[in-house]
Design an enzyme around this catalytic site. Structure first.
Site, PDB file in Angstrom:
ATOM      1  N   GLU A  65       0.807  -1.219   0.000  1.00  0.00           N
ATOM      2  CA  GLU A  65       0.000   0.000   0.000  1.00  0.00           C
ATOM      3  C   GLU A  65       0.844   1.276   0.000  1.00  0.00           C
ATOM      4  O   GLU A  65       1.955   1.304   0.511  1.00  0.00           O
ATOM      5  CB  GLU A  65      -0.918   0.002   1.228  1.00  0.00           C
ATOM      6  CG  GLU A  65      -1.970  -1.090   1.152  1.00  0.00           C
ATOM      7  CD  GLU A  65      -2.820  -1.224   2.408  1.00  0.00           C
ATOM      8  OE1 GLU A  65      -4.001  -1.539   2.271  1.00  0.00           O
ATOM      9  OE2 GLU A  65      -2.322  -1.010   3.523  1.00  0.00           O
ATOM     10  N   CYS A 125       3.348   8.454   1.682  1.00  0.00           N
ATOM     11  CA  CYS A 125       3.861   7.493   2.652  1.00  0.00           C
ATOM     12  C   CYS A 125       4.123   6.190   1.906  1.00  0.00           C
ATOM     13  O   CYS A 125       3.200   5.540   1.427  1.00  0.00           O
ATOM     14  CB  CYS A 125       2.808   7.324   3.752  1.00  0.00           C
ATOM     15  SG  CYS A 125       3.327   6.222   5.051  1.00  0.00           S
ATOM     16  N   CYS A 175       6.213  -7.122   7.363  1.00  0.00           N
ATOM     17  CA  CYS A 175       7.364  -6.648   8.145  1.00  0.00           C
ATOM     18  C   CYS A 175       7.800  -7.794   9.047  1.00  0.00           C
ATOM     19  O   CYS A 175       6.964  -8.553   9.529  1.00  0.00           O
ATOM     20  CB  CYS A 175       6.961  -5.433   8.987  1.00  0.00           C
ATOM     21  SG  CYS A 175       8.363  -4.655   9.829  1.00  0.00           S
ATOM     22  N   CYS A 201       6.202  -5.124  16.045  1.00  0.00           N
ATOM     23  CA  CYS A 201       5.848  -4.107  17.035  1.00  0.00           C
ATOM     24  C   CYS A 201       4.391  -4.354  17.421  1.00  0.00           C
ATOM     25  O   CYS A 201       3.547  -4.529  16.543  1.00  0.00           O
ATOM     26  CB  CYS A 201       6.048  -2.714  16.462  1.00  0.00           C
ATOM     27  SG  CYS A 201       7.750  -2.425  15.978  1.00  0.00           S
ATOM     28  N   CYS A 213       1.355  -2.316  15.988  1.00  0.00           N
ATOM     29  CA  CYS A 213       1.336  -2.046  14.546  1.00  0.00           C
ATOM     30  C   CYS A 213       0.658  -3.177  13.791  1.00  0.00           C
ATOM     31  O   CYS A 213       1.027  -4.335  13.938  1.00  0.00           O
ATOM     32  CB  CYS A 213       2.769  -1.856  14.040  1.00  0.00           C
ATOM     33  SG  CYS A 213       2.879  -1.700  12.250  1.00  0.00           S
ATOM     34  N   GLY A 222       6.624  -2.025   6.358  1.00  0.00           N
ATOM     35  CA  GLY A 222       7.985  -2.551   6.340  1.00  0.00           C
ATOM     36  C   GLY A 222       9.004  -1.693   7.042  1.00  0.00           C
ATOM     37  O   GLY A 222       8.766  -0.533   7.365  1.00  0.00           O
ATOM     38  N   GLU A 223      10.159  -2.292   7.279  1.00  0.00           N
ATOM     39  CA  GLU A 223      11.270  -1.604   7.926  1.00  0.00           C
ATOM     40  C   GLU A 223      12.297  -1.277   6.840  1.00  0.00           C
ATOM     41  O   GLU A 223      12.992  -2.171   6.336  1.00  0.00           O
ATOM     42  CB  GLU A 223      11.862  -2.521   9.016  1.00  0.00           C
ATOM     43  CG  GLU A 223      13.200  -2.081   9.585  1.00  0.00           C
ATOM     44  CD  GLU A 223      13.270  -0.616  10.002  1.00  0.00           C
ATOM     45  OE1 GLU A 223      12.474  -0.194  10.849  1.00  0.00           O
ATOM     46  OE2 GLU A 223      14.131   0.113   9.467  1.00  0.00           O
ATOM     47  N   SER A 235      11.986   6.442   8.118  1.00  0.00           N
ATOM     48  CA  SER A 235      11.652   6.088   9.497  1.00  0.00           C
ATOM     49  C   SER A 235      12.133   4.681   9.800  1.00  0.00           C
ATOM     50  O   SER A 235      11.872   3.750   9.045  1.00  0.00           O
ATOM     51  CB  SER A 235      10.135   6.163   9.685  1.00  0.00           C
ATOM     52  OG  SER A 235       9.777   5.680  10.955  1.00  0.00           O
ATOM     53  N   SER A 294      11.437   5.506  15.467  1.00  0.00           N
ATOM     54  CA  SER A 294      10.249   5.087  16.214  1.00  0.00           C
ATOM     55  C   SER A 294      10.672   4.731  17.635  1.00  0.00           C
ATOM     56  O   SER A 294      10.996   3.591  17.930  1.00  0.00           O
ATOM     57  CB  SER A 294       9.605   3.889  15.524  1.00  0.00           C
ATOM     58  OG  SER A 294       9.112   4.293  14.271  1.00  0.00           O
ATOM     59  N   LEU A 295      10.658   5.719  18.489  1.00  0.00           N
ATOM     60  CA  LEU A 295      11.165   5.511  19.852  1.00  0.00           C
ATOM     61  C   LEU A 295      10.092   4.858  20.720  1.00  0.00           C
ATOM     62  O   LEU A 295      10.298   3.784  21.280  1.00  0.00           O
ATOM     63  CB  LEU A 295      11.608   6.852  20.440  1.00  0.00           C
ATOM     64  CG  LEU A 295      12.517   6.750  21.651  1.00  0.00           C
ATOM     65  CD1 LEU A 295      13.849   6.128  21.286  1.00  0.00           C
ATOM     66  CD2 LEU A 295      12.740   8.117  22.282  1.00  0.00           C
ATOM     67  N   HIS A 296       8.990   5.527  20.898  1.00  0.00           N
ATOM     68  CA  HIS A 296       7.784   4.968  21.536  1.00  0.00           C
ATOM     69  C   HIS A 296       7.880   4.624  23.016  1.00  0.00           C
ATOM     70  O   HIS A 296       6.870   4.306  23.650  1.00  0.00           O
ATOM     71  CB  HIS A 296       7.268   3.732  20.791  1.00  0.00           C
ATOM     72  CG  HIS A 296       6.986   3.944  19.348  1.00  0.00           C
ATOM     73  ND1 HIS A 296       6.357   5.074  18.857  1.00  0.00           N
ATOM     74  CD2 HIS A 296       7.257   3.170  18.259  1.00  0.00           C
ATOM     75  CE1 HIS A 296       6.253   4.966  17.536  1.00  0.00           C
ATOM     76  NE2 HIS A 296       6.788   3.841  17.159  1.00  0.00           N
ATOM     77  N   ASN A 308      -3.523   4.467  16.506  1.00  0.00           N
ATOM     78  CA  ASN A 308      -4.625   4.141  15.596  1.00  0.00           C
ATOM     79  C   ASN A 308      -5.031   2.695  15.828  1.00  0.00           C
ATOM     80  O   ASN A 308      -4.241   1.797  15.568  1.00  0.00           O
ATOM     81  CB  ASN A 308      -4.196   4.327  14.136  1.00  0.00           C
ATOM     82  CG  ASN A 308      -4.021   5.791  13.803  1.00  0.00           C
ATOM     83  OD1 ASN A 308      -4.920   6.596  14.008  1.00  0.00           O
ATOM     84  ND2 ASN A 308      -2.838   6.146  13.324  1.00  0.00           N
ATOM     85  N   CYS A 319      -1.271   5.741  10.231  1.00  0.00           N
ATOM     86  CA  CYS A 319      -0.039   5.068  10.666  1.00  0.00           C
ATOM     87  C   CYS A 319      -0.360   3.726  11.286  1.00  0.00           C
ATOM     88  O   CYS A 319      -1.187   3.633  12.183  1.00  0.00           O
ATOM     89  CB  CYS A 319       0.668   5.845  11.774  1.00  0.00           C
ATOM     90  SG  CYS A 319       1.318   7.390  11.302  1.00  0.00           S
TER      91      CYS A 319
HETATM   92  N1  SAH Z   1       8.963   0.385  10.082  1.00  0.00           N
HETATM   93  C1  SAH Z   1       9.250   1.759  10.209  1.00  0.00           C
HETATM   94  C2  SAH Z   1       8.397   2.648   9.360  1.00  0.00           C
HETATM   95  C3  SAH Z   1       6.920   2.298   9.225  1.00  0.00           C
HETATM   96  S1  SAH Z   1       5.851   2.595  10.557  1.00  0.00           S
HETATM   97  C4  SAH Z   1       9.152   2.167  11.660  1.00  0.00           C
HETATM   98  O1  SAH Z   1       8.674   1.390  12.448  1.00  0.00           O
HETATM   99  O2  SAH Z   1       9.596   3.252  11.978  1.00  0.00           O
HETATM  100  C5  SAH Z   1       5.595   4.373  10.614  1.00  0.00           C
HETATM  101  C6  SAH Z   1       5.254   4.858  12.015  1.00  0.00           C
HETATM  102  O3  SAH Z   1       3.922   4.487  12.425  1.00  0.00           O
HETATM  103  C7  SAH Z   1       6.175   4.280  13.082  1.00  0.00           C
HETATM  104  O4  SAH Z   1       6.583   5.246  13.978  1.00  0.00           O
HETATM  105  C8  SAH Z   1       5.279   3.275  13.729  1.00  0.00           C
HETATM  106  O5  SAH Z   1       5.753   2.930  14.986  1.00  0.00           O
HETATM  107  C9  SAH Z   1       3.958   3.989  13.750  1.00  0.00           C
HETATM  108  N2  SAH Z   1       2.817   3.121  14.016  1.00  0.00           N
HETATM  109  C10 SAH Z   1       2.717   1.803  13.782  1.00  0.00           C
HETATM  110  N3  SAH Z   1       1.500   1.350  14.167  1.00  0.00           N
HETATM  111  C11 SAH Z   1       0.813   2.390  14.643  1.00  0.00           C
HETATM  112  C12 SAH Z   1      -0.513   2.559  15.160  1.00  0.00           C
HETATM  113  N4  SAH Z   1      -1.360   1.541  15.231  1.00  0.00           N
HETATM  114  N5  SAH Z   1      -0.896   3.791  15.560  1.00  0.00           N
HETATM  115  C13 SAH Z   1      -0.049   4.838  15.449  1.00  0.00           C
HETATM  116  N6  SAH Z   1       1.204   4.746  14.955  1.00  0.00           N
HETATM  117  C14 SAH Z   1       1.652   3.524  14.561  1.00  0.00           C
HETATM  118 FE1  SF4 Z   2       7.409  -3.049  11.181  1.00  0.00          FE
HETATM  119 FE2  SF4 Z   2       7.471  -0.392  11.645  1.00  0.00          FE
HETATM  120 FE3  SF4 Z   2       5.235  -1.813  12.066  1.00  0.00          FE
HETATM  121 FE4  SF4 Z   2       7.323  -2.119  13.687  1.00  0.00          FE
HETATM  122  S1  SF4 Z   2       6.107  -0.250  13.408  1.00  0.00           S
HETATM  123  S2  SF4 Z   2       6.081  -3.778  12.828  1.00  0.00           S
HETATM  124  S3  SF4 Z   2       9.025  -1.928  12.256  1.00  0.00           S
HETATM  125  S4  SF4 Z   2       6.231  -1.482  10.097  1.00  0.00           S
END
Ligand code: SAH
Ligand code: SF4
Length: 422
Positions: free
Chosen positions: A122, A135, A142, A146, A149, A219-220, A251, A273-275, A352, A395
């Site tokens: 997508e 985006c 992936c 996480c 995600c 994806g990463e 990212s 993506s620190l979180h 989300n 996201c």
């Molecule tokens: N894999 C890479 C880039 C794709 S994700 C990464 O993890 O950085 C893009 C961003 O969306 C990342 O910061 C990810 O952590 C965040 N993200 C993933 N799932 C989400 C969700 N359900 N709600 C909000 N942000 C989310």
């Molecule tokens: Fe993969 Fe990024 Fe989603 Fe983590 S947040 S599972 S690295 S796409």
């Protein structure tokens, strides 16, 4: 051709599945999209052109492909008409197949795309008042699970090729009608550019909608480094798609050993993506943290080439109710950024939700308070408005409907069931 193998990552063996190779086209023609000038020249030479002609034709074709967006050799007016079929018999100018195009009520657009060998991925376009951001996905699925995600619940099917990555940008330009228009400054059938360094002529390319790119789709990107780099090189090439590296952000969830290379070889803006601000929480929500911990990650950020106050590193922070959203977390975030002297900004992303997600989004007052603490320390901390939620384009919501439940998802569901029973 594009290498779709996962690159070896230094350190322990990564928990990755072996991606499948891309299946060649049935008609034997080679798709040029994603290839650099030099690679195109090599193919032309292999097909029989002498070295000088191959180089010249590659330069012309590169411009038509990436700068003008043409999809037919017949439109390449600086190549003599009788010569054009020679190219068309051997090469194609592909686009990802569009399975579905969706439009959100907020203007966000999402394309469900399919690779030539039948995998879905997508791309999302997010228009704002002052910019339009695409985006872009780097993998189908992936490998990194996480927990918040949705993409992370898919298993990795394979890395996207440079063509499939750059193809997303090209497709968006097609759909938005944004290829440079205007008159070319040479006659139809002019085959004279052997003597002309710039066969492009002049055209106007004003008022574009698509101004920025974020590698934040599925994806990463740093687990598909070579292909992402090659694709972005074409995107950044002045005679290619011509987007400045300052308008591109990559990212990563924290693939530490690849971060310096990303800075040196691609040179785009970095988002991390620190979180979470401590090991226990980050280990849980971003499992890659068990391999590359917070200290290592922040040191790699401090060493990121090109990071400065003018080009700050973005820390993405998803707001999860009761997990990572306390005042203490906000203060710790500030402390870490200061301790590593990072030129940083923080993007607070309201979580989300997706069906079956194990978290909820923090309450609006909580997010506001968190943002205030970070902001009061002099660090920009905007709260990102979710976009395209109604079409599952926000996201972390990207997951193709066609994707079957992965091993990880099945394990997780089994675990949750077990917990509910126990
Ligand atoms: N894999 C890479 C880039 C794709 S994700 C990464 O993890 O950085 C893009 C961003 O969306 C990342 O910061 C990810 O952590 C965040 N993200 C993933 N799932 C989400 C969700 N359900 N709600 C909000 N942000 C989310
Ligand atoms: Fe993969 Fe990024 Fe989603 Fe983590 S947040 S599972 S690295 S796409």
């Amino acid at each position: 051709m594009a290498d779709t193998a996962l690159m070896p990552i230094p350190g322990q063996v990564d928990p990755v599945t072996v991606p499948r190779e891309v299946t060649p086209r049935a008609d034997g023609r080679v798709d040029l999209i994603g290839l650099a000038r030099g690679q195109i020249a090599e193919l032309f030479a292999e097909a029989g052109l002498d070295a000088k002609a191959a180089k010249l034709r590659a330069k012309q074709v590169f411009h038509w492909l990436y700068h003008r967006g043409v999809t037919d050799f017949a439109a390449m007016t600086d190549i003599a008409k009788p010569m054009r079929p020679w190219f068309a018999e051997r090469f194609v100018i592909g686009r990802p197949q569009v399975v579905e195009a969706q439009h959100s009520s907020d203007g966000t657009r999402k394309w469900l795309l399919r690779t030539a060998d039948g995998h879905d991925f997508e791309t999302v376009f997010i228009p704002d008042a002052d910019r339009g951001t695409l985006c872009v996905s780097s993998q189908v699925g992936c490998t990194l699970n996480c927990r918040f995600c949705h993409t992370g619940t898919m298993r990795l099917v394979r890395n996207l090729t440079p063509g499939e990555i750059v193809g997303q940008v090209m497709l968006a330009r097609d759909a938005l009608g944004e290829w440079p228009k205007g008159r070319m400054d040479f006659a139809e059938e002019d085959d004279g550019p052997e003597f002309d360094e710039h066969p492009a002529g002049h055209y106007t390319a004003d008022g574009r909608l698509l101004t920025n790119i974020v590698m934040m789709g599925m994806g990463e990107p740093l687990y598909n480094f070579d292909n992402v780099r090659d694709a972005l090189k074409v995107v950044m090439d002045g005679d290619g798609l011509g987007l400045s590296r300052r308008r591109i952000t990559l990212s990563t969830s924290g693939v530490v050993p690849m971060m310096a290379r990303a800075g040196e070889e691609i040179g785009v803006n970095l988002a991390v993506s620190l979180h979470a601000t401590n090991k226990a929480v980050r280990d849980e929500i971003v499992p890659l943290n068990r391999k590359y911990g917070l200290e290592e990650l922040l040191e790699a950020c401090a060493a990121y080439p090109g990071a400065s106050n003018a080009r700050r590193i973005t820390f993405e922070y998803v707001m999860l109710d009761g997990v990572n959203d306390s005042d203490e977390d906000a203060r710790e975030l500030v402390r870490l950024i200061k301790r590593y002297k990072l030129p940083a900004k923080v993007n607070l992303i309201p979580f989300n939700p997706w069906p079956g997600a194990p978290y909820e989004c923090s309450k609006p007052e909580r997010i506001k308070r968190f943002a205030e603490i970070v902001f009061a320390a002099g660090i920009s901390a905007p709260v990102r408005t979710p976009r395209g939620r109604d079409i599952d384009a926000a996201c972390g919501q990207l997951k193709t409907a066609a994707a079957k439940k992965s091993r990880a998802e099945l394990d997780r569901l089994a675990e949750e069931k077990q917990a509910a029973l126990g």
